[in-house]
Design a protein around this motif. Sequence first.
Motif, PDB file in Angstrom:
ATOM      1  N   LEU A 113       0.841  -1.175  -0.063  1.00  0.00           N
ATOM      2  CA  LEU A 113       0.078  -0.125  -0.079  1.00  0.00           C
ATOM      3  C   LEU A 113       0.850   1.332  -0.006  1.00  0.00           C
ATOM      4  N   ALA A 156      -0.347   4.935  -1.592  1.00  0.00           N
ATOM      5  CA  ALA A 156      -0.325   5.954  -0.540  1.00  0.00           C
ATOM      6  C   ALA A 156       0.152   7.067  -0.964  1.00  0.00           C
ATOM      7  N   ILE A 176      -0.145   5.973   5.315  1.00  0.00           N
ATOM      8  CA  ILE A 176      -1.256   5.342   4.604  1.00  0.00           C
ATOM      9  C   ILE A 176      -2.640   5.897   5.233  1.00  0.00           C
TER      10      ILE A 176
END
Length: 353
Positions: free
Chosen positions: A269, A273, A338
């Motif tokens: 991620l 992000a 994130i």
Amino acid sequence: WHHSPSYPLLQPAVLANLARLFGAPAARLVFALLWLGLVLTAGLATWRSGLGSRRAAWVTLAVATTPFFVNPGGGGADSGYAEVFFAFALTAAAAGLLLGDGVLLAAATFLLPLLKPEGTVLVPIVALVLFVLGERRWWWPTLGAGGLALALQWQLQDRLVHHREAVSSVAAWLPFAAVAIALVPIGIRWLLDRLGCGRGIRVSVAVGVAATGIAILLALPAGGEGAVLGQFLAGFDRIGGKLVDLPTILVGLPASALSLRRFGLTFWLLLPALWLLWRRRGDPVVAATLPVVGLLALTLAAVFGAFLLSPETDVEHHLKSSAARLLSHQVGVIWLLIAVALPAANRPQPSSN
């Protein structure tokens, strides 16, 4: 003592003293408390940044269930390695940058050099981030704390590496070197601000400051071959021979980072992000993440550099034994990014009129 006598001793000293007071089984509870500190630091920093309790709860859960920390093995929360404590301190440093909390940032910077050899590298990295992106009001407490920690560690290292009963005459000057490391960039930044120089000029000056810092480290006793960090600093002479291993490093590090069995979705991620942060860079909350992004980028660059400078000749073995541990330090930092990158859930809907 036999493997690496220069290794920072804060965690072993805490464990030993707790064992003397309460017994060894009770002392090991400190590992659970450090893991809890890491988890709560990420969650509370998310909550304090104004992102809401729900998002803070998700970040807390994500860090708490990161496989690397809760699975058995070297580096896990109950393994006795200093990875969790170091990740705790680095997450606190990122939280301090995100929230503008100078006390939290100074406390984290003080801890880093006393936990692992990488901490000696992290203090100049924090200094560079503050030099280019930080506010000057954070400088005195943060670099003062980092300079004090380096002075303590370097003097202890001098005694342990060389089996001395007292600090040598050269090491006695190390506190002054640590103060200089803190004062010189503060003075330069103050002058640049007075001259109205922008971020581009600060980046150019920071490159020169970084090169000077490396030269100082190479000249100090801490850079000797007997010290853990010194073995890596001596590796500048080995880079040419290590270039043949560059493809292995470039494949091995991402493979370790993207391992679901080690880090879950953390590194998967990260790039989305960063892209979302770039898209929403005008948002004041997102703008506050720029120093955190700088800290993460330089820390990951240091991880990559460690494999190029390492005295370990078997690069594949070095990746297998160390890559996951070095990357684990970034978990809390990445989840903070994130959390900020995700768009607000309760964004006002445009009027139909």
